[in-house]
Design a protein around this motif. Structure first.
Motif, PDB file in Angstrom:
ATOM      1  N   SER A 150      18.839  14.048  36.643  1.00 42.34           N
ATOM      2  CA  SER A 150      18.517  14.921  37.777  1.00 42.34           C
ATOM      3  C   SER A 150      19.487  16.084  37.815  1.00 42.34           C
ATOM      4  O   SER A 150      20.656  15.957  37.424  1.00 42.34           O
ATOM      5  N   THR A 151      19.002  17.229  38.309  1.00 37.67           N
ATOM      6  CA  THR A 151      19.894  18.366  38.506  1.00 37.67           C
ATOM      7  C   THR A 151      20.724  18.212  39.770  1.00 37.67           C
ATOM      8  O   THR A 151      21.587  19.034  40.045  1.00 37.67           O
ATOM      9  N   SER A 152      20.469  17.171  40.554  1.00 42.40           N
ATOM     10  CA  SER A 152      21.293  16.865  41.727  1.00 42.40           C
ATOM     11  C   SER A 152      22.544  16.128  41.271  1.00 42.40           C
ATOM     12  O   SER A 152      22.448  15.018  40.728  1.00 42.40           O
ATOM     13  N   PRO A 153      23.741  16.694  41.455  1.00 40.95           N
ATOM     14  CA  PRO A 153      24.963  16.029  40.981  1.00 40.95           C
ATOM     15  C   PRO A 153      25.148  14.607  41.511  1.00 40.95           C
ATOM     16  O   PRO A 153      25.505  13.721  40.722  1.00 40.95           O
ATOM     17  N   PRO A 154      24.931  14.342  42.811  1.00 38.21           N
ATOM     18  CA  PRO A 154      25.132  12.960  43.272  1.00 38.21           C
ATOM     19  C   PRO A 154      24.185  11.969  42.604  1.00 38.21           C
ATOM     20  O   PRO A 154      24.579  10.850  42.281  1.00 38.21           O
ATOM     21  N   ILE A 155      22.917  12.369  42.417  1.00 40.34           N
ATOM     22  CA  ILE A 155      21.959  11.476  41.778  1.00 40.34           C
ATOM     23  C   ILE A 155      22.338  11.252  40.319  1.00 40.34           C
ATOM     24  O   ILE A 155      22.305  10.125  39.817  1.00 40.34           O
ATOM     25  N   GLN A 156      22.724  12.322  39.627  1.00 41.18           N
ATOM     26  CA  GLN A 156      23.119  12.194  38.228  1.00 41.18           C
ATOM     27  C   GLN A 156      24.353  11.324  38.091  1.00 41.18           C
ATOM     28  O   GLN A 156      24.456  10.492  37.184  1.00 41.18           O
ATOM     29  N   GLN A 157      25.299  11.512  38.989  1.00 42.01           N
ATOM     30  CA  GLN A 157      26.520  10.707  38.961  1.00 42.01           C
ATOM     31  C   GLN A 157      26.190   9.233  39.152  1.00 42.01           C
ATOM     32  O   GLN A 157      26.721   8.369  38.450  1.00 42.01           O
ATOM     33  N   GLY A 158      25.281   8.936  40.100  1.00 32.29           N
ATOM     34  CA  GLY A 158      24.892   7.552  40.338  1.00 32.29           C
ATOM     35  C   GLY A 158      24.203   6.929  39.140  1.00 32.29           C
ATOM     36  O   GLY A 158      24.478   5.779  38.769  1.00 32.29           O
ATOM     37  N   ALA A 159      23.316   7.698  38.503  1.00 39.16           N
ATOM     38  CA  ALA A 159      22.603   7.188  37.335  1.00 39.16           C
ATOM     39  C   ALA A 159      23.568   6.914  36.179  1.00 39.16           C
ATOM     40  O   ALA A 159      23.462   5.888  35.493  1.00 39.16           O
ATOM     41  N   SER A 160      24.508   7.822  35.961  1.00 43.09           N
ATOM     42  CA  SER A 160      25.483   7.644  34.881  1.00 43.09           C
ATOM     43  C   SER A 160      26.338   6.404  35.122  1.00 43.09           C
ATOM     44  O   SER A 160      26.640   5.644  34.179  1.00 43.09           O
ATOM     45  N   LYS A 161      26.718   6.192  36.364  1.00 47.11           N
ATOM     46  CA  LYS A 161      27.538   5.031  36.702  1.00 47.11           C
ATOM     47  C   LYS A 161      26.785   3.738  36.405  1.00 47.11           C
ATOM     48  O   LYS A 161      27.330   2.793  35.815  1.00 47.11           O
ATOM     49  N   VAL A 162      25.514   3.684  36.782  1.00 48.57           N
ATOM     50  CA  VAL A 162      24.726   2.473  36.552  1.00 48.57           C
ATOM     51  C   VAL A 162      24.520   2.235  35.064  1.00 48.57           C
ATOM     52  O   VAL A 162      24.557   1.093  34.588  1.00 48.57           O
ATOM     53  N   MET A 163      24.326   3.296  34.286  1.00 46.31           N
ATOM     54  CA  MET A 163      24.175   3.126  32.840  1.00 46.31           C
ATOM     55  C   MET A 163      25.465   2.618  32.208  1.00 46.31           C
ATOM     56  O   MET A 163      25.427   1.814  31.264  1.00 46.31           O
ATOM     57  N   ASP A 164      26.603   3.047  32.715  1.00 48.21           N
ATOM     58  CA  ASP A 164      27.879   2.523  32.216  1.00 48.21           C
ATOM     59  C   ASP A 164      27.971   1.021  32.481  1.00 48.21           C
ATOM     60  O   ASP A 164      28.425   0.254  31.617  1.00 48.21           O
ATOM     61  N   ILE A 165      27.537   0.606  33.669  1.00 48.25           N
ATOM     62  CA  ILE A 165      27.549  -0.814  34.011  1.00 48.25           C
ATOM     63  C   ILE A 165      26.585  -1.576  33.119  1.00 48.25           C
ATOM     64  O   ILE A 165      26.905  -2.665  32.616  1.00 48.25           O
ATOM     65  N   ALA A 166      25.398  -1.024  32.905  1.00 45.96           N
ATOM     66  CA  ALA A 166      24.413  -1.686  32.050  1.00 45.96           C
ATOM     67  C   ALA A 166      24.965  -1.900  30.642  1.00 45.96           C
ATOM     68  O   ALA A 166      24.780  -2.966  30.035  1.00 45.96           O
ATOM     69  N   ALA A 167      25.675  -0.893  30.120  1.00 44.22           N
ATOM     70  CA  ALA A 167      26.267  -1.021  28.785  1.00 44.22           C
ATOM     71  C   ALA A 167      27.319  -2.125  28.756  1.00 44.22           C
ATOM     72  O   ALA A 167      27.404  -2.893  27.795  1.00 44.22           O
ATOM     73  N   LYS A 168      28.118  -2.219  29.817  1.00 44.83           N
ATOM     74  CA  LYS A 168      29.139  -3.267  29.888  1.00 44.83           C
ATOM     75  C   LYS A 168      28.511  -4.647  29.940  1.00 44.83           C
ATOM     76  O   LYS A 168      29.133  -5.632  29.524  1.00 44.83           O
ATOM     77  N   LEU A 169      27.278  -4.722  30.457  1.00 41.62           N
ATOM     78  CA  LEU A 169      26.581  -6.000  30.531  1.00 41.62           C
ATOM     79  C   LEU A 169      25.781  -6.297  29.268  1.00 41.62           C
ATOM     80  O   LEU A 169      25.064  -7.297  29.207  1.00 41.62           O
ATOM     81  N   GLY A 170      25.893  -5.433  28.262  1.00 44.43           N
ATOM     82  CA  GLY A 170      25.274  -5.700  26.982  1.00 44.43           C
ATOM     83  C   GLY A 170      23.967  -4.994  26.722  1.00 44.43           C
ATOM     84  O   GLY A 170      23.322  -5.224  25.685  1.00 44.43           O
ATOM     85  N   ALA A 171      23.535  -4.123  27.624  1.00 47.41           N
ATOM     86  CA  ALA A 171      22.279  -3.406  27.419  1.00 47.41           C
ATOM     87  C   ALA A 171      22.478  -2.262  26.430  1.00 47.41           C
ATOM     88  O   ALA A 171      23.546  -1.649  26.365  1.00 47.41           O
TER      89      ALA A 171
END
Length: 464
Positions: A218-239
């Motif tokens: 998203s071009t919305s910084p808060p939404i993009q920041q939230g999505a990036s954070k969740v993807m980092d968590i997903a990677a840590k969980l093995g995704a």
């Protein structure tokens, strides 16, 4: 007043819900005072006046006395609350927050108030862009803020800290507001720890997430920041996290099919979205349906609600969508007494039921439970001390156990799935239960949220 540990954001995805709307708008700060009647053992809203779920009611008669702090007299406690309902681009935005607190004030006062003191509410409408002026008004007259949620709370935080106004918020958005001093929430979502169980349970429902997941940009910084954070968590969980390079403008797109085609061609088999349910997101899902992308959808909990289900009843484009939550869904009212009590109270008050409404109600109950224990000595210092020592809170059963005093998120979650216009709990299999794993509370670098914390994990941005 002591500068003690505080706690923050409630339901997953509230930032996406509010900050997705960034168009400037003007609105009036709507202030009103609410106080209900007294007496009776049965609330006029139909809920029990002796308990809320498994929580003994914090409200009732008593002999508390004394003008002990700003907003406290012999016979009344004045609190502030509110939302962004006057935002011109989205009329009624998050009004369930204010409506929920108002209903709880009436419910509480019918029982006698807090130790005999009636609760008086100053209701504020920040209309998205007026949070700073609302906060200055609250600073001048309220004992505390309770159950509020303002999208631009970051702009108001310097005033709240400056006037030593404690808060038990329904949610916070800005990183410094989220980690501010003397700020508490019933379900914290701090910037430095994440409830990884929210993603873990999604992966148990849809193994395709682990095989390859991408986040909708998203071009919305808060939404993009939230999505990036969740993807980092997903990677840590093995995704396996795929970068499909799909970013939607926060103002919408003329044609969503090219974006859908790009997602279909990508190696990801699952899509995560921190965007809120809106015409923008609906447009993409309809395009994905048109091109037969065949992706699994795991979205923020803001997708749980009438906006999504009513739209999907017509399109079916989101069938199979899952959302993980720390609150009990409304559909579990028959097995979770607290949810039924919430429904009875808001139905009796004639207001809308919602996830964020439950957040506001849990915040009010947390505030009232601590205020009751302060007795006649109802001061801000007593409240901050008491709230700082609440380390297990469920709002009577409305949500998974959290640690408001320690500013730590829950380590539990459940998953709901959408089919047609109905959401149903699908994991754990037994409705009303959560999947819990203490090992899934995952540390996150606060620098990614642009905030500096002191040794007590409190933002230093507006330190005195």
């Amino acid at each position: 007043m002591r500068n003690l540990r505080s706690s923050r954001v409630a339901g997953l995805g509230i930032a996406a819900l509010t900050l997705a709307l960034t168009a400037g708008a003007c609105g009036s700060d709507r202030d009103s005072e609410d106080a209900g009647g007294t007496g009776g053992t049965e609330s006029s809203q139909g809920a029990s006046a002796t308990a809320f779920g498994d929580l003994e009611s914090p409200c009732g008669d008593g002999d508390a006395a004394g003008a002990t702090d700003q907003g406290v007299t012999d016979d009344a406690i004045t609190i502030g609350y509110g939302d962004d309902r006057g935002f011109a681009a989205a009329p009624g935005l998050n009004q369930e927050l204010g409506d929920g607190v108002k209903a709880m004030i009436e419910w509480c006062n019918e029982q006698g108030g807090i130790n005999g003191r009636q609760v008086v509410g100053n209701q504020y409408d920040a209309a998205m862009t007026n949070a700073a002026s609302v906060m200055q008004k609250s600073c001048a007259q309220d004992f505390m803020l309770v159950g509020e949620g303002f999208a631009y709370d970051e702009a108001a935080e310097q005033f709240r800290v400056g006037c030593d106004l404690p808060a038990v918020a329904a949610f916070t958005i800005g990183s410094n507001a989220t980690m501010g001093p003397n700020k508490f929430e019933s379900v914290p979502r701090p910037v430095d720890f994440f409830n990884g169980t929210l993603m873990d349970v999604n992966m148990k429902v849809y193994p395709e997430i682990a095989e390859g997941v991408t986040a909708l940009g998203s071009t919305s910084p808060p939404i993009q920041q939230g999505a990036s954070k969740v993807m980092d968590i997903a990677a840590k969980l093995g995704a396996k996290v795929e970068d499909c390079g799909v970013t939607l403008s926060q103002d919408g797109e003329a044609n969503y099919v090219p974006f859908a085609e790009k997602l279909k061609e990508c190696d990801a088999s699952a899509l995560w979205a921190s965007n809120s349910p809106s015409p923008i997101a609906f447009g993409l899902l309809e395009a994905l349906q048109r091109v037969d992308a065949g992706m699994k959808y795991a979205f923020e909990s803001t997708w749980y609600g009438d906006i999504t289900s009513q739209w999907n009843a017509q399109s079916g484009a989101a069938d199979g969508l899952i959302a993980s939550m720390v609150f009990q869904p409304l559909e579990n009212a028959d097995v979770v007494p607290a949810v039924q009590d919430y429904i009875d109270i808001v139905d009796g008050a004639g207001v809308k039921k919602s996830l964020i409404g439950m957040q506001a109600v849990s915040a009010f109950l947390l505030w009232a439970d601590v205020a009751k224990d302060c007795g006649s000595d109802l001061t801000r210092e007593c409240m901050v001390d008491g709230l700082s020592n609440v380390h297990e809170w469920t709002g009577g059963g409305l949500h998974a156990a959290s640690d408001p005093g320690g500013n730590m998120p829950p380590h539990c979650a459940l998953v709901v799935q959408l089919e047609g216009d109905e959401f149903t709990q699908v994991f754990p299999e037994k409705r009303g239960e959560f999947e819990c794993d203490e090992a899934q509370v995952i540390p996150v670098d606060p620098a990614t949220a642009g905030v500096k914390l002191d040794a007590d994990r409190i933002s230093t941005a507006f330190a005195k």
